[in-house]
Design an enzyme around this catalytic site. Structure first.
Site, short mmCIF file in Angstrom:
data_model
loop_
_atom_site.label_atom_id
_atom_site.label_comp_id
_atom_site.label_asym_id
_atom_site.label_seq_id
_atom_site.Cartn_x
_atom_site.Cartn_y
_atom_site.Cartn_z
N LYS A 173 -1.19 -2.21 -5.76
CA LYS A 173 -2.20 -2.20 -6.81
C LYS A 173 -2.60 -0.76 -7.11
CE LYS A 173 -6.46 -2.02 -7.53
NZ LYS A 173 -6.48 -1.38 -8.86
N GLU A 247 -8.26 5.94 3.89
CA GLU A 247 -8.33 7.39 3.71
C GLU A 247 -9.29 7.64 2.55
OE1 GLU A 247 -7.15 9.39 5.82
OE2 GLU A 247 -5.65 8.16 6.84
N CYS A 281 -8.91 15.19 -3.06
CA CYS A 281 -9.79 14.83 -1.94
C CYS A 281 -10.03 16.03 -1.05
CB CYS A 281 -9.19 13.68 -1.15
SG CYS A 281 -7.53 14.03 -0.57
N GLU A 382 -19.91 14.14 -2.77
CA GLU A 382 -18.61 14.45 -3.38
C GLU A 382 -18.76 14.45 -4.90
OE1 GLU A 382 -15.33 11.54 -3.08
OE2 GLU A 382 -14.03 13.22 -2.54
P1 NAP Z 1 -11.88 4.33 -5.93
O1 NAP Z 1 -12.75 4.11 -7.07
O2 NAP Z 1 -12.41 4.06 -4.57
O3 NAP Z 1 -10.55 3.48 -6.20
C1 NAP Z 1 -9.43 3.53 -5.35
C2 NAP Z 1 -8.60 2.27 -5.54
O4 NAP Z 1 -9.34 1.15 -5.07
C3 NAP Z 1 -8.29 1.98 -7.01
O5 NAP Z 1 -7.02 1.39 -7.10
C4 NAP Z 1 -9.37 0.98 -7.35
O6 NAP Z 1 -9.04 0.20 -8.47
C5 NAP Z 1 -9.41 0.16 -6.08
N1 NAP Z 1 -10.60 -0.65 -5.91
C6 NAP Z 1 -11.85 -0.45 -6.38
N2 NAP Z 1 -12.68 -1.45 -5.95
C7 NAP Z 1 -11.93 -2.27 -5.18
C8 NAP Z 1 -12.19 -3.46 -4.45
N3 NAP Z 1 -13.42 -4.01 -4.39
N4 NAP Z 1 -11.17 -4.08 -3.80
C9 NAP Z 1 -9.93 -3.54 -3.84
N5 NAP Z 1 -9.62 -2.41 -4.50
C10 NAP Z 1 -10.61 -1.77 -5.17
O7 NAP Z 1 -11.35 5.85 -5.89
P2 NAP Z 1 -10.75 6.68 -7.10
O8 NAP Z 1 -11.86 7.03 -8.02
O9 NAP Z 1 -9.55 6.01 -7.63
O10 NAP Z 1 -10.27 8.00 -6.32
C11 NAP Z 1 -11.11 9.05 -6.00
C12 NAP Z 1 -11.54 8.95 -4.53
O11 NAP Z 1 -10.38 8.90 -3.70
C13 NAP Z 1 -12.32 10.18 -4.08
O12 NAP Z 1 -13.37 9.78 -3.26
C14 NAP Z 1 -11.28 10.97 -3.28
O13 NAP Z 1 -11.80 11.85 -2.33
C15 NAP Z 1 -10.50 9.85 -2.65
N6 NAP Z 1 -9.18 10.30 -2.21
C16 NAP Z 1 -8.95 10.43 -0.87
C17 NAP Z 1 -7.71 10.90 -0.42
C18 NAP Z 1 -7.43 11.04 1.03
O14 NAP Z 1 -6.26 11.19 1.40
N7 NAP Z 1 -8.41 11.01 1.90
C19 NAP Z 1 -6.71 11.22 -1.35
C20 NAP Z 1 -6.99 11.06 -2.71
C21 NAP Z 1 -8.23 10.59 -3.14
P3 NAP Z 1 -9.63 0.59 -9.93
O15 NAP Z 1 -9.72 2.06 -10.02
O16 NAP Z 1 -8.62 0.06 -10.84
O17 NAP Z 1 -10.96 -0.05 -9.99
#
Ligand code: NAP
Length: 482
Positions: A173, A247, A281, A382
């Protein structure tokens, strides 16, 4: 070319309910990337059922065949990397060189895990009698990969490739911000020879879809990268007996000690803060600078912020693209506004740009707040955009205390000539990735990567060095007596 669709049960198909969502170019929202299925629980159920019925045959496939599929996927990526990178820039906004680098990293991941397909061995154990005791590794079954938009091909590649290498079925997904990149990855794997049904692609968003993908017993492991808030929800939905890799976010510090060369320190801080429009991140979000070099480091950071060329990442002259989505744009502007309401000193921002930001698209100026107190929201939360907070510190001890005084612990860097201090820092900082004299962002292919505290659940590191395949396999121990 396939229409924008889910891939379930070996077929490209719309969502069960027929709903769709649009994805547009963040540098030019009049440019439609595509209309993708807005999937719901029925699509999730179909994906789980289809991968469940295909996974056993894949698990029994000769590892060399699995290796070959992943090798071939890497070749296909490299053969068309220019076109893939242009599409990624249109979809996510990052500049073309970064998009090219990202697809190349995805190819490197496919190669790496192709090799691991042949190395996933068990062990034998000494015994006092004639019993043969040995362990075998087998796939966990179905791996669900949920990924963010900021690295929409390299992150999925380092989840999907090891899952397939070890004989698992995969449900993928992608983020709703980068559905096309997700589709391209699945198309490439199928073209590389992955049997139909071993992978399912489910587009869409929301907790209902998430729960329907996460909760079924047939899903043996969930690998997630994204925000801490979503990670908590996924943790709750997965329950206690599902293997889970989370992560999550970061609030990464760069410490500059008073023996540092201010020019080099500013280059390291700026690269960490503003690469990928701050949407990494591991991006540097806080710069903690010792008093002796504070003014010169601030001056140089501001000069470097001013030098960015902001615009559409397809233009080779551009060095900073837009934020990836309207939601992200609004969030970052809101954080800048909070900084202004807190009366932080904005040493550089939209008001000081030499040429105005493009009128359309989700563009934000590189923004530098200085003299930021540690209690400021900007110093603690963040932001995930091109905003950096610079604070003055009395020396190493105060810098370390402030660096550790946040909930996250992903990456951290220090700029110093004192290697003794650098080693103390590596020991004392609560971060999973520690850089000495280089930017917080950017990690090597095979070294362990992942955070501490709110940045990771730490139970199974993604990209784990020698233990990299542990998450994707389960171990059985056999006692064989004649
Ligand atoms: P996000 O909003 O948490 O979304 C991540 C993924 O989870 C997306 O595919 C999202 O789908 C999905 N999702 C959201 N709600 C969900 C639920 N209830 N059940 C299952 N899946 C769900 O994060 P983002 O905005 O895409 O990415 C930014 C974040 O990622 C930042 O906090 C960044 O630091 C972190 N990040 C961490 C790393 C690492 O290696 N530690 C690397 C890259 C990014 P939708 O977006 O389609 O809703």
């Amino acid at each position: 070319m396939n229409p924008c669709a889910n891939y379930i049960g070996g077929r490209w198909s719309p969502a069960h309910e027929g709903a769709t969502f649009e994805r547009r170019n963040p540098a030019d929202p009049s440019d439609l990337i595509g209309r993708f299925p807005a999937s719901g629980p029925a699509d999730a159920a179909a994906a789980v059922a289809s991968v469940d019925s295909a996974k056993l045959a894949w698990a029994k496939t000769d590892p060399e065949k699995r290796q070959h599929v992943l090798e071939r996927a890497a070749e296909l990526i490299l053969g068309r990397v220019d076109g893939l990178a242009r599409e990624l820039t249109r979809e996510e906004g990052k500049i073309l060189s970064a998009a090219t680098q990202e697809w190349r990293r995805a190819a490197a991941n496919f190669r790496l895990y192709a090799g691991e397909a042949l190395r996933t061995a068990g062990e034998t154990f000494p015994t006092v009698d004639s019993t043969l005791v040995y362990s075998v590794r087998e796939p966990v079954g179905i791996v669900l990969a949920i990924t963010p938009w900021n690295f929409p091909v390299s992150i999925p590649s380092r989840k999907i490739a090891p899952a397939l290498a070890t004989g698992n079925g995969v449900i993928y997904k992608p983020s709703e911000v980068t559905p096309l990149s997700g589709q391209r990855m699945v198309e490439i794997l199928l073209e590389a020879g992955l049997p139909e049904g071993v992978i399912a692609l489910v587009q869409g968003r929301g907790a209902d879809l998430g729960d329907a993908l996460i909760k079924p017993a047939a899903v043996g492991a969930v690998t997630f990268t994204g925000s801490y808030q979503t990670g908590c929800r996924i943790h709750q939905a997965a329950g206690p007996d599902k293997r889970l890799q989370l992560e999550m976010g970061g609030k990464n510090p760069c410490i500059v000690l008073d023996d540092a060369d201010p020019t080099r320190a500013a280059q390291i801080a700026t690269q960490g803060a503003f690469s990928l429009t701050g949407q990494a991140c591991t991006a540097t979000s806080r710069v903690l600078v010792a008093g002796a070099v504070y003014d010169s480091v601030v001056r140089e950071i501001v000069a470097r912020a001013r030098a960015f060329r902001i615009g559409n990442g397809l233009d080779p002259e551009v060095t900073m693209g837009p934020l990836a989505s309207e939601a992200q744009y609004r969030k970052v502007l809101e954080m800048i506004d909070i900084g202004r309401k807190e009366k932080l000193h904005e040493a550089f921002g939209a008001g000081q740009l030499e040429s105005p930001l493009p009128e359309i698209g989700y563009f934000v100026a590189p923004t530098v707040f200085v003299d930021v107190p540690p209690e400021s929201r900007l110093a603690r939360e963040e932001i995930f955009g091109p905003v950096v907070c610079v604070s003055r510190v009395s020396g190493y001890e105060e810098a370390l205390r402030l660096a550790n005084a946040v909930e996250y612990g992903l990456a951290a860097s220090i700029v110093t000539r004192d290697m003794g201090r650098a080693l103390s820092f590596a020991r004392d900082i609560d971060a999973g990735v520690i850089k000495v004299n280089s930017a917080t962002g950017g990690v090597s292919l095979m070294a362990p990567f992942g955070g501490l505290k709110h940045s990771s659940n730490q139970t199974n590191k993604e990209q784990a060095g020698h233990g990299v395949m542990d998450f994707y396999t389960r171990t059985k121990t056999v006692y064989l007596s004649t």
